[in-house]
Design an enzyme around this catalytic site. Structure first.
Site, short mmCIF file in Angstrom:
data_model
loop_
_atom_site.label_atom_id
_atom_site.label_comp_id
_atom_site.label_asym_id
_atom_site.label_seq_id
_atom_site.Cartn_x
_atom_site.Cartn_y
_atom_site.Cartn_z
N ASP A 9 0.95 -1.28 -0.08
CA ASP A 9 0.23 -0.38 0.23
C ASP A 9 0.99 1.51 -0.15
O ASP A 9 2.32 1.54 0.39
CB ASP A 9 -1.01 0.07 1.00
N ASP A 11 0.04 5.56 0.61
CA ASP A 11 -1.35 6.27 2.21
C ASP A 11 -0.91 5.52 3.00
O ASP A 11 -1.52 4.54 3.29
CB ASP A 11 -1.46 6.55 1.37
N GLU A 18 -1.36 11.25 4.24
CA GLU A 18 -2.52 11.76 4.42
C GLU A 18 -2.67 12.94 5.66
O GLU A 18 -3.39 13.92 4.84
CB GLU A 18 -3.21 10.35 5.39
N GLY A 53 -9.79 10.15 -2.67
CA GLY A 53 -9.96 11.55 -2.94
C GLY A 53 -11.83 12.06 -3.44
O GLY A 53 -11.98 12.79 -2.76
N LYS A 54 -12.23 11.61 -4.03
CA LYS A 54 -12.96 12.06 -5.20
C LYS A 54 -14.54 10.79 -4.03
O LYS A 54 -15.82 12.05 -3.61
CB LYS A 54 -13.48 11.33 -6.36
N GLU A 55 -14.77 9.97 -3.30
CA GLU A 55 -15.30 9.85 -2.40
C GLU A 55 -15.68 10.12 -1.48
O GLU A 55 -16.25 10.16 -0.72
CB GLU A 55 -15.18 8.13 -2.20
N HIS A 82 -10.02 17.87 -7.37
CA HIS A 82 -10.02 16.36 -7.60
C HIS A 82 -8.61 17.08 -7.98
O HIS A 82 -7.79 16.32 -7.83
CB HIS A 82 -10.79 14.92 -7.62
N ALA A 84 -7.07 19.55 -8.44
CA ALA A 84 -6.68 20.83 -8.33
C ALA A 84 -5.68 20.18 -7.16
O ALA A 84 -5.29 20.37 -6.89
CB ALA A 84 -7.64 21.77 -7.42
N THR A 122 -3.26 0.56 -4.99
CA THR A 122 -3.27 2.27 -3.36
C THR A 122 -4.54 2.05 -4.21
O THR A 122 -5.31 2.09 -5.67
CB THR A 122 -2.31 3.04 -3.36
N ASN A 128 -0.08 10.83 -8.03
CA ASN A 128 0.80 10.83 -6.32
C ASN A 128 1.83 10.03 -6.05
O ASN A 128 2.23 10.16 -5.39
CB ASN A 128 -0.99 11.06 -5.28
#
Ligand code: XBP
Ligand code: MG
Length: 254
Positions: A9, A11, A18, A53-55, A82, A84, A122, A128
Site C-alpha cells: 500500500d 498512503d 495523509e 479522494g472523490k469518494e 480532485h 486541483a 493503492t 501521486n
C-alpha cells in the site's frame, strides 16, 4: 513454497502522506475554488473511513456538511476539485517534504537485490504514487515496481479486494506466494480479501483499527538503530523487519 513478491500500500504504509500531504492538498483545492470547507486533523481522521479522494469529498458533504446545497453540476465540481487537489499534492511532494517511513527504503532495496518481485496496490491517484516514489525514494524507483495498481483503474476501492486482485492478475501470481503491507483496516480488508497474508505498520490515524488476521502489527518496519514496537505477532526476536523475517512470516500456516 518460496516467497516471490511483496505488494505495498502507499498512503500511511510507505509514507505518512495523509495528515500533512493529502489533507493539506484537499484544503488548498477548497480554498482555490472559493469554498469555506476546511478539513482539520481530527475531522480528516473520520473522513479516512472512505478511501478515494472523490469518494471522500462526497462522504464529507453527505455526512458532515449536510447544510451544503449541491448544485446541478456537483459531480463535475468534485472531479475538478480532485484534479486541483492532485496538483497541490504532487507540488507538495516535489518539495520533498514527506519522507518514507522507517525501514521502507532499506527493505525495498534488500528485496530488490534478492530478486523479489515488487508491486503497489493503492486507492490513490497514479500521479501521486509517481510523485512520492520520485521525490522520496529514488528518481528511477517507479521501475522497481513491476505493477503499480492505483486509483480509478478498478471502480470499487478498498476495502474491496479488487485492487489487489487486479495486481495479482497482472503479475500472474498466486496470493500464496506474496506478502502485503498495509496500515489501515480498509487496507487489510482489501489485502486479506484477496487472500494475501498481511503485515501491518500502524500510524496515528490507524492505532485503534481492527487488524484481526494480520501476520504482525508493528509501529513501523524498524531500522537496526531504530527498533520497531510490536503490537501483535511473532517477530522471532528481531527488532526490525528483514528478508529472513518476511520468509518466516510467509512460511507460517494460514
Ligand atoms: C489512500 C486513500 C486515498 C488518499 C487520497 O488509501 O484513501 O484516498 O487519501 O487519494 P489506501 P486520491 O492507503 O488504503 O490506499 O485523492 O488520489 O484519491
Ligand atoms: Mg494506506
Amino acid at each position: 513454497m518460496a516467497l516471490e513478491a511483496l505488494i505495498f500500500d502507499v498512503d500511511g504504509t510507505l509514507a505518512d502522506t495523509e495528515r500533512d500531504g493529502h489533507r493539506v492538498a484537499f484544503n488548498a483545492a477548497f480554498h482555490e475554488f472559493g469554498l469555506d470547507w476546511n478539513w482539520d486533523v481530527e475531522l480528516y481522521g473520520k473522513l479516512l473511513a472512505v478511501t478515494g479522494g472523490k469518494e471522500r469529498m462526497n462522504y464529507f458533504v453527505d455526512q458532515f456538511h449536510t447544510q451544503y446545497e449541491k448544485s446541478a453540476d456537483f459531480d463535475d465540481m468534485v472531479i475538478a476539485l480532485h484534479k486541483a487537489k492532485t496538483r497541490h499534492y504532487t507540488e507538495l511532494l516535489a518539495q520533498g517534504g514527506i519522507p518514507m517511513r522507517p525501514g521502507v527504503v532499506r527493505l525495498l532495496n534488500d528485496a530488490k537485490k534478492a530478486g523479489l518481485r515488487l508491486a503497489i496496490a493503492t486507492t490513490t491517484t497514479p500521479e501521486n504514487v509517481t510523485a512520492l516514489l520520485k521525490n522520496s525514494l529514488a528518481a528511477d524507483s517507479e521501475n522497481w515496481f513491476e505493477v503499480i495498481a492505483a486509483g480509478d483503474i478498478i471502480p470499487v476501492k478498498k476495502p474491496a479486494p479488487d485492487i489487489y486482485v487486479w495486481a495479482l492478475e497482472k503479475m500472474k501470481l498466486d496470493a500464496s506466494k506474496c506478502l502485503a503491507f498495509e496500515d489501515s483496516e480498509n487496507g487489510i480488508k482489501s489485502s486479506m480479501g484477496s487472500g494475501l497474508k498481511t503485515v501491518i505498520t500502524i500510524n496515528d490515524y490507524t492505532t485503534t483499527h481492527d487488524f484481526t488476521g494480520a501476520i504482525a502489527v508493528l509501529s513501523d518496519l524498524g531500522e537496526p538503530e531504530q527498533p520497531f514496537n510490536v503490537l501483535a505477532g511473532d517477530v522471532q526476536g528481531k527488532s526490525y523487519v528483514d528478508l529472513d523475517l518476511l520468509e518466516h512470516w510467509h512460511s507460517l500456516p494460514v
